[in-house]
Design an enzyme around this catalytic site. Sequence first.
Site, mmCIF file in Angstrom:
data_model
loop_
_atom_site.group_PDB
_atom_site.id
_atom_site.type_symbol
_atom_site.label_atom_id
_atom_site.label_comp_id
_atom_site.label_asym_id
_atom_site.label_seq_id
_atom_site.Cartn_x
_atom_site.Cartn_y
_atom_site.Cartn_z
ATOM 1 N N ARG A 166 0.836 -1.224 0.000
ATOM 2 C CA ARG A 166 0.000 0.000 0.000
ATOM 3 C C ARG A 166 0.864 1.266 0.000
ATOM 4 O O ARG A 166 0.504 2.269 0.602
ATOM 5 C CB ARG A 166 -0.951 0.030 1.211
ATOM 6 C CG ARG A 166 -1.976 -1.097 1.263
ATOM 7 C CD ARG A 166 -2.983 -1.012 0.125
ATOM 8 N NE ARG A 166 -4.066 -1.957 0.301
ATOM 9 C CZ ARG A 166 -4.012 -3.235 -0.083
ATOM 10 N NH1 ARG A 166 -2.942 -3.730 -0.667
ATOM 11 N NH2 ARG A 166 -5.058 -4.022 0.104
ATOM 12 N N SER A 241 -10.618 -0.465 3.099
ATOM 13 C CA SER A 241 -9.888 -0.559 4.374
ATOM 14 C C SER A 241 -9.440 0.835 4.792
ATOM 15 O O SER A 241 -8.759 1.514 4.027
ATOM 16 C CB SER A 241 -8.646 -1.435 4.228
ATOM 17 O OG SER A 241 -8.992 -2.737 3.823
ATOM 18 N N GLU A 337 -4.699 3.974 5.853
ATOM 19 C CA GLU A 337 -4.441 3.750 4.428
ATOM 20 C C GLU A 337 -5.040 4.898 3.609
ATOM 21 O O GLU A 337 -4.476 5.337 2.609
ATOM 22 C CB GLU A 337 -5.080 2.420 3.984
ATOM 23 C CG GLU A 337 -4.942 2.190 2.499
ATOM 24 C CD GLU A 337 -5.780 1.030 1.966
ATOM 25 O OE1 GLU A 337 -5.588 -0.109 2.420
ATOM 26 O OE2 GLU A 337 -6.627 1.290 1.083
HETATM 27 P P1 FAD Z 1 -8.627 8.716 -5.464
HETATM 28 O O1 FAD Z 1 -9.331 8.415 -4.186
HETATM 29 O O2 FAD Z 1 -9.261 9.643 -6.420
HETATM 30 O O3 FAD Z 1 -7.161 9.246 -5.126
HETATM 31 C C1 FAD Z 1 -6.367 8.573 -4.164
HETATM 32 C C2 FAD Z 1 -5.038 9.330 -4.014
HETATM 33 O O4 FAD Z 1 -4.303 9.235 -5.239
HETATM 34 C C3 FAD Z 1 -5.214 10.817 -3.767
HETATM 35 O O5 FAD Z 1 -4.180 11.228 -2.913
HETATM 36 C C4 FAD Z 1 -5.071 11.440 -5.149
HETATM 37 O O6 FAD Z 1 -4.600 12.764 -5.100
HETATM 38 C C5 FAD Z 1 -4.054 10.525 -5.800
HETATM 39 N N1 FAD Z 1 -4.260 10.392 -7.254
HETATM 40 C C6 FAD Z 1 -5.387 9.946 -7.878
HETATM 41 N N2 FAD Z 1 -5.204 9.899 -9.205
HETATM 42 C C7 FAD Z 1 -3.935 10.325 -9.441
HETATM 43 C C8 FAD Z 1 -3.151 10.505 -10.630
HETATM 44 N N3 FAD Z 1 -3.630 10.228 -11.829
HETATM 45 N N4 FAD Z 1 -1.885 10.971 -10.487
HETATM 46 C C9 FAD Z 1 -1.383 11.253 -9.262
HETATM 47 N N5 FAD Z 1 -2.073 11.096 -8.105
HETATM 48 C C10 FAD Z 1 -3.329 10.634 -8.191
HETATM 49 N N6 FAD Z 1 -7.611 -0.655 -2.416
HETATM 50 C C11 FAD Z 1 -6.794 -1.732 -2.515
HETATM 51 O O7 FAD Z 1 -5.580 -1.597 -2.662
HETATM 52 N N7 FAD Z 1 -7.300 -3.002 -2.463
HETATM 53 C C12 FAD Z 1 -8.609 -3.239 -2.293
HETATM 54 O O8 FAD Z 1 -9.021 -4.397 -2.251
HETATM 55 C C13 FAD Z 1 -9.492 -2.129 -2.181
HETATM 56 N N8 FAD Z 1 -10.816 -2.321 -1.993
HETATM 57 C C14 FAD Z 1 -11.658 -1.256 -1.875
HETATM 58 C C15 FAD Z 1 -13.014 -1.482 -1.697
HETATM 59 C C16 FAD Z 1 -13.908 -0.425 -1.585
HETATM 60 C C17 FAD Z 1 -15.386 -0.707 -1.394
HETATM 61 C C18 FAD Z 1 -13.426 0.910 -1.668
HETATM 62 C C19 FAD Z 1 -14.374 2.069 -1.585
HETATM 63 C C20 FAD Z 1 -12.057 1.151 -1.830
HETATM 64 C C21 FAD Z 1 -11.160 0.072 -1.939
HETATM 65 N N9 FAD Z 1 -9.772 0.256 -2.103
HETATM 66 C C22 FAD Z 1 -8.941 -0.821 -2.243
HETATM 67 C C23 FAD Z 1 -9.200 1.620 -2.118
HETATM 68 C C24 FAD Z 1 -9.268 2.328 -3.491
HETATM 69 O O9 FAD Z 1 -10.236 1.753 -4.312
HETATM 70 C C25 FAD Z 1 -7.932 2.298 -4.225
HETATM 71 O O10 FAD Z 1 -6.938 2.931 -3.442
HETATM 72 C C26 FAD Z 1 -7.989 3.000 -5.584
HETATM 73 O O11 FAD Z 1 -6.796 2.802 -6.291
HETATM 74 C C27 FAD Z 1 -8.253 4.502 -5.481
HETATM 75 O O12 FAD Z 1 -8.509 5.002 -6.787
HETATM 76 P P2 FAD Z 1 -9.220 6.385 -7.016
HETATM 77 O O13 FAD Z 1 -9.141 6.693 -8.459
HETATM 78 O O14 FAD Z 1 -10.568 6.377 -6.411
HETATM 79 O O15 FAD Z 1 -8.245 7.345 -6.189
HETATM 80 N N1 EPU Z 2 -10.965 -10.213 10.279
HETATM 81 C C1 EPU Z 2 -11.615 -10.248 11.479
HETATM 82 N N2 EPU Z 2 -12.601 -9.328 11.701
HETATM 83 C C2 EPU Z 2 -12.947 -8.394 10.773
HETATM 84 C C3 EPU Z 2 -12.251 -8.346 9.535
HETATM 85 C C4 EPU Z 2 -11.249 -9.278 9.305
HETATM 86 O O1 EPU Z 2 -11.329 -11.068 12.332
HETATM 87 O O2 EPU Z 2 -13.856 -7.608 11.051
HETATM 88 C C5 EPU Z 2 -9.932 -11.244 9.995
HETATM 89 C C6 EPU Z 2 -10.436 -12.228 8.947
HETATM 90 O O3 EPU Z 2 -11.184 -13.254 9.529
HETATM 91 C C7 EPU Z 2 -9.152 -12.730 8.331
HETATM 92 C C8 EPU Z 2 -8.226 -11.519 8.428
HETATM 93 O O4 EPU Z 2 -8.793 -10.660 9.410
HETATM 94 O O5 EPU Z 2 -8.600 -13.763 9.111
HETATM 95 C C9 EPU Z 2 -8.075 -10.800 7.094
HETATM 96 O O6 EPU Z 2 -9.349 -10.356 6.632
HETATM 97 P P1 EPU Z 2 -9.718 -10.178 5.073
HETATM 98 O O7 EPU Z 2 -9.320 -11.388 4.329
HETATM 99 O O8 EPU Z 2 -11.115 -9.708 4.994
HETATM 100 O O9 EPU Z 2 -8.726 -9.067 4.557
HETATM 101 P P2 EPU Z 2 -8.189 -7.734 5.225
HETATM 102 O O10 EPU Z 2 -6.795 -7.978 5.696
HETATM 103 O O11 EPU Z 2 -9.153 -7.199 6.195
HETATM 104 C C10 EPU Z 2 -7.051 -6.927 3.022
HETATM 105 C C11 EPU Z 2 -6.911 -5.653 2.287
HETATM 106 C C12 EPU Z 2 -8.124 -5.417 1.394
HETATM 107 C C13 EPU Z 2 -8.219 -6.565 0.416
HETATM 108 C C14 EPU Z 2 -8.360 -7.874 1.194
HETATM 109 C C15 EPU Z 2 -8.361 -9.085 0.289
HETATM 110 C C16 EPU Z 2 -5.521 -4.153 3.597
HETATM 111 C C17 EPU Z 2 -5.464 -2.956 4.462
HETATM 112 N N3 EPU Z 2 -6.739 -4.547 3.200
HETATM 113 O O12 EPU Z 2 -8.138 -6.787 3.936
HETATM 114 O O13 EPU Z 2 -7.923 -4.200 0.681
HETATM 115 O O14 EPU Z 2 -9.333 -6.409 -0.440
HETATM 116 O O15 EPU Z 2 -7.231 -8.004 2.101
HETATM 117 O O16 EPU Z 2 -7.088 -9.318 -0.195
HETATM 118 O O17 EPU Z 2 -4.484 -4.712 3.248
HETATM 119 C C18 EPU Z 2 -8.271 -1.850 0.780
HETATM 120 O O18 EPU Z 2 -7.028 -1.748 0.769
HETATM 121 O O19 EPU Z 2 -9.039 -0.854 0.774
HETATM 122 C C19 EPU Z 2 -8.857 -3.181 0.798
HETATM 123 C C20 EPU Z 2 -10.170 -3.401 0.863
#
Ligand code: FAD
Ligand code: EPU
Length: 341
Positions: A166, A241, A337
């Site tokens: 991240r 997250s 994050e």
């Molecule tokens: P924004 O929120 O618009 O921007 C994020 C940051 O990047 C800001 O600081 C912005 O200034 C900068 N930025 C944006 N675009 C540019 C550009 N073109 N050039 C330079 N800087 C820029 N993330 C994960 O890693 N794994 C996940 O599984 C995951 N699951 C998610 C689930 C949900 C339901 C939600 C809401 C979010 C999740 N995220 C996850 C977080 C998010 O989706 C990612 O970080 C995504 O890449 C953000 O993209 P965005 O275009 O919305 O960025």
């Molecule tokens: N867990 C709990 N309680 C909770 C949530 C999770 O006990 O309320 C435990 C789960 O049971 C599991 C462990 O924590 O044993 C990990 O949980 P999960 O697999 O749901 O993944 P996470 O670590 O919570 C991360 C990423 C997600 C990504 C998933 C799947 C980070 C900060 N988050 O979540 O990314 O989608 O793994 O790979 O690394 C994001 O970055 O925004 C994001 C959603």
Amino acid sequence: MAMHIIRNADLHPFNTFGVHAQADALARFSDVDQLRTLLAAPELAGMPRLFLGGGSNVLFTRNWPGVVLLNEIPGIAMEAEDEHHVLVKAGAGVPWHQFVLHCVDHGWGGVENLSLIPGKVGAAPMQNIGAYGVEIKDSFHSLEALRISDGTMVTFDREACHFGYRESFFKCEGRDRFVILSVTFKLNKAPHVLNTSYGNIQQELDRQGISTPTIKDVSNAVIAIRRSKLPDPAVLGNAGSFFKNPVVPAELAERLKEMHPDMPSYPAGDGQVKLAAGWLIEHAGWKGHRADHHGVHDKQALVLVNHGGATGQAIYVLSEQVLRSVHERFGVELEREVNIL
Ligand code: FAD
Ligand code: EPU
């Protein structure tokens, strides 16, 4: 070319937390010439700039005292191919999941585990997005960015991006200094080795009765798992997250394990262990916590949510309380994050 600049713009539609905040100005660009025009616009001179993609990883805690620039650069193109690989370039404004589906539908492997992550392609390198055992650094080839100070185009290879968990150059030293315009990925043609070992992908495939999965099957399994756990921002405001999973010294992890044998932990190399922030937050008593308009998601404690009408400031204060409480209870320092603005 005259650009359309909106004054006193409401940012509610542009952040997935769905909080209200105002920007002094807002404008969109869909190519580098439009971007250059905006950067040189006299009416925007001296204003702090915020580049936004989908707004899915930001929390506005106050109005933005400057201009918000929405990156809408389109396009997906195959740049080169050989027997085993393709180089595919995507504009920074392409929705990430649309890019993933394009690759999946062409049978190009490498990003299928990253299905359904919100946001745009241009923000993906910012925090090296990851899920289900894969990060974009694994299939990243290069990116093009505009250096704001002098307007030159710079190409970054993987090494120059300093990708970590991240993290990247763009989230640290490069923050606010570069605009990412396009990202190129190196993807696999058949045979592509699928990664189904993480989380419950295999279980989901078994449940669907699939024994020899395709790239599309893995993408669908990831989509199904994500839908079951993570709130849809269109229904419940959130930014995924809110905190990172903390990486702690192995001794601390061992001490915690003695007290809590069911605590998840993952080896992180160099005498370090990664803990599950969601578990820590749940066991500090926060899962499903609800204040007036905001709270902690009841299916995933790592996700803070806006039930409607919450301010960014209130969500931020909740994140402080969660941080403090996890620290008091487990001696572990969580790190946010989400980008706090
Ligand atoms: P924004 O929120 O618009 O921007 C994020 C940051 O990047 C800001 O600081 C912005 O200034 C900068 N930025 C944006 N675009 C540019 C550009 N073109 N050039 C330079 N800087 C820029 N993330 C994960 O890693 N794994 C996940 O599984 C995951 N699951 C998610 C689930 C949900 C339901 C939600 C809401 C979010 C999740 N995220 C996850 C977080 C998010 O989706 C990612 O970080 C995504 O890449 C953000 O993209 P965005 O275009 O919305 O960025
Ligand atoms: N867990 C709990 N309680 C909770 C949530 C999770 O006990 O309320 C435990 C789960 O049971 C599991 C462990 O924590 O044993 C990990 O949980 P999960 O697999 O749901 O993944 P996470 O670590 O919570 C991360 C990423 C997600 C990504 C998933 C799947 C980070 C900060 N988050 O979540 O990314 O989608 O793994 O790979 O690394 C994001 O970055 O925004 C994001 C959603």
